[in-house]
Design a protein around this motif. Structure first.
Motif, PDB file in Angstrom:
ATOM      1  N   GLU A 114       0.878  -1.269   0.193  1.00  0.00           N
ATOM      2  CA  GLU A 114      -0.137  -0.004  -0.083  1.00  0.00           C
ATOM      3  C   GLU A 114       0.891   1.194   0.182  1.00  0.00           C
ATOM      4  O   GLU A 114       0.546   2.174  -0.781  1.00  0.00           O
ATOM      5  CB  GLU A 114      -1.152  -0.088   1.126  1.00  0.00           C
ATOM      6  CG  GLU A 114      -1.922  -0.953   1.141  1.00  0.00           C
ATOM      7  CD  GLU A 114      -2.801  -1.169   2.633  1.00  0.00           C
ATOM      8  OE1 GLU A 114      -2.844  -0.257   3.341  1.00  0.00           O
ATOM      9  OE2 GLU A 114      -3.433  -2.231   2.932  1.00  0.00           O
ATOM     10  N   ARG A 115       2.035   1.285   0.806  1.00  0.00           N
ATOM     11  CA  ARG A 115       3.001   2.538   0.883  1.00  0.00           C
ATOM     12  C   ARG A 115       3.385   2.612  -0.610  1.00  0.00           C
ATOM     13  O   ARG A 115       3.355   3.682  -0.957  1.00  0.00           O
ATOM     14  CB  ARG A 115       4.050   1.934   1.909  1.00  0.00           C
ATOM     15  CG  ARG A 115       4.811   3.512   1.967  1.00  0.00           C
ATOM     16  CD  ARG A 115       6.283   2.896   2.615  1.00  0.00           C
ATOM     17  NE  ARG A 115       6.927   2.186   1.460  1.00  0.00           N
ATOM     18  CZ  ARG A 115       7.731   2.640   0.420  1.00  0.00           C
ATOM     19  NH1 ARG A 115       7.770   3.981   0.004  1.00  0.00           N
ATOM     20  NH2 ARG A 115       8.182   1.825  -0.402  1.00  0.00           N
ATOM     21  N   LEU A 161     -12.394  -6.242  -4.014  1.00  0.00           N
ATOM     22  CA  LEU A 161     -12.162  -5.527  -3.027  1.00  0.00           C
ATOM     23  C   LEU A 161     -11.562  -4.190  -3.221  1.00  0.00           C
ATOM     24  O   LEU A 161     -10.525  -4.253  -3.858  1.00  0.00           O
ATOM     25  CB  LEU A 161     -11.776  -6.103  -1.842  1.00  0.00           C
ATOM     26  CG  LEU A 161     -12.459  -7.313  -1.071  1.00  0.00           C
ATOM     27  CD1 LEU A 161     -13.116  -8.263  -2.095  1.00  0.00           C
ATOM     28  CD2 LEU A 161     -11.387  -7.905  -0.090  1.00  0.00           C
ATOM     29  N   VAL A 162     -11.950  -3.038  -2.517  1.00  0.00           N
ATOM     30  CA  VAL A 162     -11.148  -1.735  -2.896  1.00  0.00           C
ATOM     31  C   VAL A 162     -10.730  -1.237  -1.424  1.00  0.00           C
ATOM     32  O   VAL A 162     -11.552  -1.353  -0.329  1.00  0.00           O
ATOM     33  CB  VAL A 162     -11.810  -0.988  -3.802  1.00  0.00           C
ATOM     34  CG1 VAL A 162     -11.868  -1.493  -5.113  1.00  0.00           C
ATOM     35  CG2 VAL A 162     -13.180  -0.403  -3.161  1.00  0.00           C
ATOM     36  N   LYS A 163      -9.718  -0.479  -1.377  1.00  0.00           N
ATOM     37  CA  LYS A 163      -9.349   0.666  -0.192  1.00  0.00           C
ATOM     38  C   LYS A 163      -8.786   1.617  -0.779  1.00  0.00           C
ATOM     39  O   LYS A 163      -8.275   1.771  -1.717  1.00  0.00           O
ATOM     40  CB  LYS A 163      -8.208  -0.190   0.422  1.00  0.00           C
ATOM     41  CG  LYS A 163      -7.895   0.439   1.791  1.00  0.00           C
ATOM     42  CD  LYS A 163      -6.703   0.061   2.590  1.00  0.00           C
ATOM     43  CE  LYS A 163      -5.992   0.666   3.728  1.00  0.00           C
ATOM     44  NZ  LYS A 163      -5.238  -0.132   4.397  1.00  0.00           N
ATOM     45  N   GLU A 164      -9.219   2.972  -0.201  1.00  0.00           N
ATOM     46  CA  GLU A 164      -8.695   4.252  -0.455  1.00  0.00           C
ATOM     47  C   GLU A 164      -7.450   4.452   0.332  1.00  0.00           C
ATOM     48  O   GLU A 164      -7.302   3.852   1.439  1.00  0.00           O
ATOM     49  CB  GLU A 164      -9.617   5.199  -0.272  1.00  0.00           C
ATOM     50  CG  GLU A 164     -11.074   5.092  -1.044  1.00  0.00           C
ATOM     51  CD  GLU A 164     -12.104   6.552  -0.748  1.00  0.00           C
ATOM     52  OE1 GLU A 164     -11.399   7.445  -0.296  1.00  0.00           O
ATOM     53  OE2 GLU A 164     -13.130   6.106  -0.869  1.00  0.00           O
ATOM     54  N   ILE A 193     -11.593 -12.798   3.096  1.00  0.00           N
ATOM     55  CA  ILE A 193     -12.172 -11.468   2.730  1.00  0.00           C
ATOM     56  C   ILE A 193     -12.430 -10.521   4.177  1.00  0.00           C
ATOM     57  O   ILE A 193     -12.114  -9.206   4.228  1.00  0.00           O
ATOM     58  CB  ILE A 193     -13.580 -11.633   2.349  1.00  0.00           C
ATOM     59  CG1 ILE A 193     -13.277 -12.291   0.511  1.00  0.00           C
ATOM     60  CG2 ILE A 193     -14.438 -10.445   2.271  1.00  0.00           C
ATOM     61  CD1 ILE A 193     -14.440 -12.795   0.038  1.00  0.00           C
ATOM     62  N   ALA A 194     -12.680 -11.246   5.303  1.00  0.00           N
ATOM     63  CA  ALA A 194     -12.823 -10.878   6.463  1.00  0.00           C
ATOM     64  C   ALA A 194     -11.557 -10.100   6.932  1.00  0.00           C
ATOM     65  O   ALA A 194     -11.352  -9.156   7.583  1.00  0.00           O
ATOM     66  CB  ALA A 194     -13.492 -11.689   7.709  1.00  0.00           C
ATOM     67  N   ARG A 252      -8.354  -4.587   7.397  1.00  0.00           N
ATOM     68  CA  ARG A 252      -7.437  -3.784   7.003  1.00  0.00           C
ATOM     69  C   ARG A 252      -7.973  -2.798   6.160  1.00  0.00           C
ATOM     70  O   ARG A 252      -7.201  -1.895   5.496  1.00  0.00           O
ATOM     71  CB  ARG A 252      -6.460  -4.634   6.451  1.00  0.00           C
ATOM     72  CG  ARG A 252      -5.356  -5.389   7.372  1.00  0.00           C
ATOM     73  CD  ARG A 252      -5.100  -6.534   7.536  1.00  0.00           C
ATOM     74  NE  ARG A 252      -4.451  -7.385   8.313  1.00  0.00           N
ATOM     75  CZ  ARG A 252      -5.291  -7.809   9.486  1.00  0.00           C
ATOM     76  NH1 ARG A 252      -6.597  -7.984   9.082  1.00  0.00           N
ATOM     77  NH2 ARG A 252      -4.675  -8.337  10.500  1.00  0.00           N
ATOM     78  N   GLY A 253      -9.297  -2.562   6.217  1.00  0.00           N
ATOM     79  CA  GLY A 253      -9.931  -1.284   5.564  1.00  0.00           C
ATOM     80  C   GLY A 253     -10.341  -1.595   3.985  1.00  0.00           C
ATOM     81  O   GLY A 253     -10.930  -0.656   3.491  1.00  0.00           O
ATOM     82  N   TYR A 254     -10.225  -2.936   3.733  1.00  0.00           N
ATOM     83  CA  TYR A 254     -10.785  -3.031   2.359  1.00  0.00           C
ATOM     84  C   TYR A 254     -12.312  -3.180   2.506  1.00  0.00           C
ATOM     85  O   TYR A 254     -12.774  -3.784   3.528  1.00  0.00           O
ATOM     86  CB  TYR A 254     -10.277  -4.469   1.682  1.00  0.00           C
ATOM     87  CG  TYR A 254      -8.633  -3.911   1.302  1.00  0.00           C
ATOM     88  CD1 TYR A 254      -8.359  -3.671   0.098  1.00  0.00           C
ATOM     89  CD2 TYR A 254      -7.730  -3.924   2.204  1.00  0.00           C
ATOM     90  CE1 TYR A 254      -7.222  -3.188  -0.338  1.00  0.00           C
ATOM     91  CE2 TYR A 254      -6.591  -3.616   1.790  1.00  0.00           C
ATOM     92  CZ  TYR A 254      -6.265  -3.538   0.501  1.00  0.00           C
ATOM     93  OH  TYR A 254      -4.815  -3.085   0.316  1.00  0.00           O
ATOM     94  N   ARG A 255     -12.992  -2.802   1.363  1.00  0.00           N
ATOM     95  CA  ARG A 255     -14.378  -3.193   1.296  1.00  0.00           C
ATOM     96  C   ARG A 255     -14.999  -3.806   0.164  1.00  0.00           C
ATOM     97  O   ARG A 255     -14.331  -3.724  -0.982  1.00  0.00           O
ATOM     98  CB  ARG A 255     -15.351  -1.706   1.632  1.00  0.00           C
ATOM     99  CG  ARG A 255     -15.009  -0.845   0.285  1.00  0.00           C
ATOM    100  CD  ARG A 255     -15.907   0.319   0.338  1.00  0.00           C
ATOM    101  NE  ARG A 255     -15.599   1.493  -0.727  1.00  0.00           N
ATOM    102  CZ  ARG A 255     -16.054   1.229  -1.883  1.00  0.00           C
ATOM    103  NH1 ARG A 255     -16.964   0.206  -2.102  1.00  0.00           N
ATOM    104  NH2 ARG A 255     -15.723   2.141  -3.014  1.00  0.00           N
TER     105      ARG A 255
END
Length: 182
Positions: free
Chosen positions: A112-113, A173-176, A136-137, A142-145
Motif C-alpha cells: 500500500e505504501r 475489494l477496494v481500499k482508498e 475477505i474478513a 485492514r480497511g478493504y471493502r
C-alpha cells in the motif's frame, strides 16, 4: 529496498522466480497449503502459477513482484500492478508455516505504501474468491471493502487451477489509500 526491523522488502528479480513459484504453490495448493489458513486447496487443484506467469508479471510496465525476506529467506510475496489511479494487488503468498504471525499484514502495508507514495495511486484493488470468507474478513479488518462487483471464475482454463466446485467467482475489494503523494 526497504528494511523494517529484521525484515527486508524488495522488488523481485529474474533470479527469484523459482523461489516465488515454490512459495505461491505451497501457500495456495496441496497439503502444504493446508498448514496455513489461507489455502485454496479445498476449492482448487492444479497449479496456481508457473515461472512463465511470474516472469510475465515482472516484465510488464508498472508491475512488480514485491518480496518480504528475513536473512535472505523468502517469507512472503505479492504482485502489484499500476492501473491508472489504482494499483492491483494479487498473487499474495505467505509461507504456510509462518502464517498468522503478522508477515502478511506487513507486506500488505508495504504494498500500500509503495502504491501510494511511489506510484501516486489513490486506490488499491484486488479480487478474492467469494468462498474465502475468512480471507475477505481479514482484508476488511485492514480497511478493504466489498464492492458487490463480481467476475466469473475462468472455468476451463487450467492455468488458473482446476475447480473442485462449480460456483466459484471473484469479488472486487477496494481500499482508498490516504495521503497520496502527488
Amino acid at each position: 529496498m526497504t528494511t523494517l526491523s529484521t525484515f527486508t522488502f524488495r522488488a523481485a528479480t529474474e533470479a527469484d522466480i523459482p523461489a516465488i513459484v515454490a512459495l505461491v504453490e505451497s501457500a495456495y495448493r496441496g497439503d502444504s497449503g493446508r498448514r496455513g489458513w489461507t489455502t485454496e486447496s479445498d476449492l482448487l487443484d492444479g497449479q496456481r502459477t508457473d515461472a512463465a506467469d511470474v516472469a510475465d508479471a515482472m516484465s510488464r510496465p508498472d508491475s512488480c513482484i514485491l518480496l518480504l525476506e528475513r536473512d535472505d529467506r523468502l517469507l512472503a510475496s505479492c504482485h502489484l500492478e499500476r492501473k491508472g489511479e489504482a494499483a492491483y494487488f494479487g498473487m499474495f503468498a505467505v509461507d504456510p508455516a509462518r502464517q498468522a504471525g503478522g508477515l502478511g499484514k506487513q507486506l500488505l502495508g508495504e504494498a500500500e505504501r509503495l502504491a501510494r507514495e511511489d506510484w501516486g495511486c489513490r486506490l488499491m484493488e484486488m479480487t478474492v474468491i467469494v468462498q474465502r470468507e475468512e480471507l475477505i474478513a481479514w482484508y476488511e479488518r485492514r480497511g478493504y471493502r466489498r464492492t458487490g462487483s463480481y467476475k466469473p471464475f475462468p472455468y476451463g482454463q487450467e492455468r488458473f487451477g482446476i475447480p473442485r466446485r462449480d460456483d466459484l467467482r471473484f469479488e472486487l475489494l477496494v481500499k482508498e489509500l490516504a495521503g497520496v503523494a502527488v
